[in-house]
Design a protein around this motif. Structure first.
Motif, PDB file in Angstrom:
ATOM      1  N   UNK A 165      16.460  -7.060  -9.139  1.00 26.67           N
ATOM      2  CA  UNK A 165      15.518  -7.439  -8.085  1.00 26.67           C
ATOM      3  C   UNK A 165      14.201  -6.714  -8.324  1.00 26.67           C
ATOM      4  N   UNK A 166      13.111  -7.365  -7.971  1.00 30.95           N
ATOM      5  CA  UNK A 166      11.793  -6.752  -8.119  1.00 30.95           C
ATOM      6  C   UNK A 166      10.838  -7.381  -7.116  1.00 30.95           C
ATOM      7  N   UNK A 167       9.691  -6.737  -6.949  1.00 31.70           N
ATOM      8  CA  UNK A 167       8.639  -7.272  -6.097  1.00 31.70           C
ATOM      9  C   UNK A 167       7.614  -7.980  -6.980  1.00 31.70           C
ATOM     10  N   UNK A 168       7.260  -9.204  -6.625  1.00 28.72           N
ATOM     11  CA  UNK A 168       6.181  -9.920  -7.293  1.00 28.72           C
ATOM     12  C   UNK A 168       4.954  -9.858  -6.378  1.00 28.72           C
ATOM     13  N   UNK A 169       3.874  -9.188  -6.811  1.00 22.51           N
ATOM     14  CA  UNK A 169       2.675  -9.113  -5.967  1.00 22.51           C
ATOM     15  C   UNK A 169       1.987 -10.482  -5.894  1.00 22.51           C
ATOM     16  N   UNK A 170       1.955 -11.064  -4.720  1.00 21.29           N
ATOM     17  CA  UNK A 170       1.288 -12.345  -4.500  1.00 21.29           C
ATOM     18  C   UNK A 170       1.061 -12.490  -3.000  1.00 21.29           C
ATOM     19  N   UNK A 189      -3.461  -7.628   5.396  1.00 20.19           N
ATOM     20  CA  UNK A 189      -4.723  -7.098   5.913  1.00 20.19           C
ATOM     21  C   UNK A 189      -5.792  -7.045   4.824  1.00 20.19           C
ATOM     22  N   UNK A 190      -5.350  -6.844   3.580  1.00 16.13           N
ATOM     23  CA  UNK A 190      -6.255  -6.758   2.439  1.00 16.13           C
ATOM     24  C   UNK A 190      -5.715  -7.671   1.338  1.00 16.13           C
ATOM     25  N   UNK A 191      -6.611  -8.368   0.657  1.00 15.91           N
ATOM     26  CA  UNK A 191      -6.185  -9.223  -0.449  1.00 15.91           C
ATOM     27  C   UNK A 191      -5.472  -8.392  -1.512  1.00 15.91           C
ATOM     28  N   UNK A 192      -4.316  -8.875  -1.942  1.00 14.26           N
ATOM     29  CA  UNK A 192      -3.563  -8.190  -2.987  1.00 14.26           C
ATOM     30  C   UNK A 192      -2.613  -7.118  -2.503  1.00 14.26           C
ATOM     31  N   UNK A 226       0.861  -1.185   0.000  1.00 14.28           N
ATOM     32  CA  UNK A 226       0.000   0.000   0.000  1.00 14.28           C
ATOM     33  C   UNK A 226       0.901   1.240   0.000  1.00 14.28           C
ATOM     34  N   UNK A 227       0.944   1.894  -1.135  1.00 17.72           N
ATOM     35  CA  UNK A 227       1.946   2.919  -1.419  1.00 17.72           C
ATOM     36  C   UNK A 227       1.942   4.075  -0.420  1.00 17.72           C
ATOM     37  N   UNK A 228       0.774   4.504   0.006  1.00 16.00           N
ATOM     38  CA  UNK A 228       0.671   5.696   0.855  1.00 16.00           C
ATOM     39  C   UNK A 228       0.492   5.362   2.332  1.00 16.00           C
ATOM     40  N   UNK A 229       0.464   4.076   2.677  1.00 13.42           N
ATOM     41  CA  UNK A 229       0.276   3.667   4.074  1.00 13.42           C
ATOM     42  C   UNK A 229       1.543   2.958   4.553  1.00 13.42           C
ATOM     43  N   UNK A 230       2.506   3.735   5.010  1.00  8.88           N
ATOM     44  CA  UNK A 230       3.823   3.187   5.344  1.00  8.88           C
ATOM     45  C   UNK A 230       3.778   2.198   6.505  1.00  8.88           C
ATOM     46  N   UNK A 231       2.819   2.371   7.422  1.00 12.66           N
ATOM     47  CA  UNK A 231       2.787   1.528   8.610  1.00 12.66           C
ATOM     48  C   UNK A 231       1.707   0.447   8.540  1.00 12.66           C
ATOM     49  N   UNK A 283      22.927   6.868   7.230  1.00 12.35           N
ATOM     50  CA  UNK A 283      21.977   7.992   7.257  1.00 12.35           C
ATOM     51  C   UNK A 283      20.571   7.597   6.821  1.00 12.35           C
ATOM     52  N   UNK A 284      20.133   6.421   7.272  1.00 16.89           N
ATOM     53  CA  UNK A 284      18.762   5.949   7.026  1.00 16.89           C
ATOM     54  C   UNK A 284      18.472   5.626   5.567  1.00 16.89           C
ATOM     55  N   UNK A 285      19.514   5.390   4.757  1.00 14.00           N
ATOM     56  CA  UNK A 285      19.283   4.898   3.399  1.00 14.00           C
ATOM     57  C   UNK A 285      19.027   3.397   3.497  1.00 14.00           C
ATOM     58  N   UNK A 286      17.805   2.993   3.137  1.00 19.56           N
ATOM     59  CA  UNK A 286      17.441   1.597   3.323  1.00 19.56           C
ATOM     60  C   UNK A 286      16.739   0.990   2.120  1.00 19.56           C
ATOM     61  N   UNK A 287      16.585  -0.327   2.183  1.00 22.74           N
ATOM     62  CA  UNK A 287      15.918  -1.062   1.105  1.00 22.74           C
ATOM     63  C   UNK A 287      14.501  -0.521   0.946  1.00 22.74           C
ATOM     64  N   UNK A 288      14.099  -0.352  -0.312  1.00 25.22           N
ATOM     65  CA  UNK A 288      12.849   0.339  -0.612  1.00 25.22           C
ATOM     66  C   UNK A 288      12.218  -0.290  -1.854  1.00 25.22           C
ATOM     67  N   UNK A 289      10.944  -0.074  -2.045  1.00 22.38           N
ATOM     68  CA  UNK A 289      10.320  -0.423  -3.311  1.00 22.38           C
ATOM     69  C   UNK A 289       9.551   0.783  -3.835  1.00 22.38           C
ATOM     70  N   UNK A 290       9.412   0.871  -5.146  1.00 22.88           N
ATOM     71  CA  UNK A 290       8.686   1.978  -5.768  1.00 22.88           C
ATOM     72  C   UNK A 290       7.857   1.433  -6.919  1.00 22.88           C
ATOM     73  N   UNK A 291       6.611   1.858  -6.974  1.00 19.76           N
ATOM     74  CA  UNK A 291       5.715   1.469  -8.071  1.00 19.76           C
ATOM     75  C   UNK A 291       5.984   2.403  -9.247  1.00 19.76           C
ATOM     76  N   UNK A 292       6.501   1.862 -10.348  1.00 15.13           N
ATOM     77  CA  UNK A 292       6.922   2.672 -11.494  1.00 15.13           C
ATOM     78  C   UNK A 292       6.433   2.025 -12.790  1.00 15.13           C
ATOM     79  N   UNK A 293       6.586   2.757 -13.880  1.00 13.32           N
ATOM     80  CA  UNK A 293       6.321   2.202 -15.202  1.00 13.32           C
ATOM     81  C   UNK A 293       7.651   1.988 -15.910  1.00 13.32           C
ATOM     82  N   UNK A 294       7.817   0.774 -16.461  1.00 14.37           N
ATOM     83  CA  UNK A 294       9.070   0.472 -17.161  1.00 14.37           C
ATOM     84  C   UNK A 294       9.007   0.983 -18.597  1.00 14.37           C
ATOM     85  N   UNK A 295      10.005   0.649 -19.390  1.00 17.68           N
ATOM     86  CA  UNK A 295      10.098   1.164 -20.756  1.00 17.68           C
ATOM     87  C   UNK A 295       8.936   0.696 -21.630  1.00 17.68           C
TER      88      UNK A 295
END
Length: 304
Positions: free
Chosen positions: A48-53, A31-34, A21-26, A204-216
């Motif tokens: 590396x990438x995230x597979x939604x499942x 909690x919700x399907x998907x 959930x992009x805007x709900x960091x905590x 300095x708090x640089x950590x592993x992250x994911x971002x929802x983006x559009x590829x080429x």
């Protein structure tokens, strides 16, 4: 105790899960399907990438692409010194000077000794991981490590740093930090709770992250990168190491199923037009073995 099943240990075979959930960091995953995804590594491209499942255990995906081993912090000082000296020799031009060759041999011996020490460290007795510890995450299938490239932009989210899998280096050192403020440094890390995975090189708090983006190709994808104040990830236990117990099978141990009475291997074909499994008769020796006979143990329950 030291081997409490709820605590993360070095040597554990794990999955990296996150909530999407992009805007709900905590928010909590599940909690919700998907709203759940797992970190997947592409062994060919190193990406590396995230597979939604919601769960991998009934998804039909190859779980081996998602598995990582928790490894103690390894040393790369001698390997870096050797790489620097070889680069210096390339820039200076090839030389057969005995002094230069002797110095190169010294660097090579140190690097080999360091590599041997690292191998022993990876085989060392498992220990609980504490908040504040530095670990490495080794992709099981490729044997490469999750790496945060401090000087390279992420492919899609340009304000972030690139993350890939590569041979071990200081760029693969990761500090495990608490996600929630009620946890503190020095406390044992519990499995299946959100943690922050901070780059040791960037700090300095640089950590592993994911971002929802559009590829080429204009497709929506979840890119894994490194950003200021990265997102929370769950470290989910898949299997606990039993490498020292040769007669004990664990996930994902490969094996062959043999029917001795009918002299054959239980096999399967990748073709959908053929039966899912069948008995392939013939001699049981090495000359008759093939990849169709190899099976992998996987857990049935998603909380394993």
């Amino acid at each position: 105790g030291e081997h409490a099943p709820r605590l993360l240990h070095t040597g554990d075979l794990v999955l990296l899960k996150t909530q999407l959930r992009e805007l709900e960091l905590f928010a909590e995953a599940g909690e919700v399907t998907g709203d759940t995804g797992y970190v997947n590594a592409d062994g060919l491209r190193g990406d590396l990438r995230i597979i939604p499942v919601d769960t991998l255990h009934s998804s039909g995906l190859d779980v081996r692409e998602f598995l990582f081993v928790v490894v103690n912090q390894l040393n790369y000082i001698a390997a870096k010194d050797l790489a620097r000296y070889r680069k210096h020799l390339r820039l200076e031009g090839s030389s057969t000077n005995p002094g230069v060759m002797a110095k190169l041999k010294t660097y090579e011996d140190r690097a080999l000794h360091e590599e041997s020490q690292n191998a022993e460290k990876m085989k060392s007795h498992p220990r609980p991981v504490l908040y504040g510890d530095i670990i490495q995450l080794q992709h099981l299938r490729t044997k490469r490590f999750l790496r945060i490239r401090a000087k390279s932009q992420a492919t899609l989210q340009k304000t972030s740093r690139r993350v890939d899998i590569a041979p071990g280096s200081a760029s693969s050192w990761i500090r495990v930090n608490p996600f929630f403020k009620h946890k503190s440094q020095g406390v044992s890390v519990t499995l299946n709770e959100q943690v922050l995975l901070e780059s040791m090189k960037l700090g300095n708090h640089w950590g592993l992250n994911w971002a929802k983006c559009k590829n080429i190709a204009k497709e929506e994808v979840y890119e894994i990168n490194c950003a200021r104040h990265g997102r929370g990830f769950y470290i989910e236990l898949y299997s606990r190491s039993v490498a020292k117990q040769a007669k004990v099978l664990s996930c994902p141990s490969p094996l062959r199923l043999v029917n001795v009475h009918h002299s054959g291997f239980v096999s399967a074909s990748s073709s959908k037009s053929k039966p899912l499994a069948y008995l392939r008769r013939g001699p049981l020796g090495d000359e008759n073995k093939c990849a169709k006979d190899v099976w992998v143990i996987e857990p049935v329950l998603p909380d394993r």
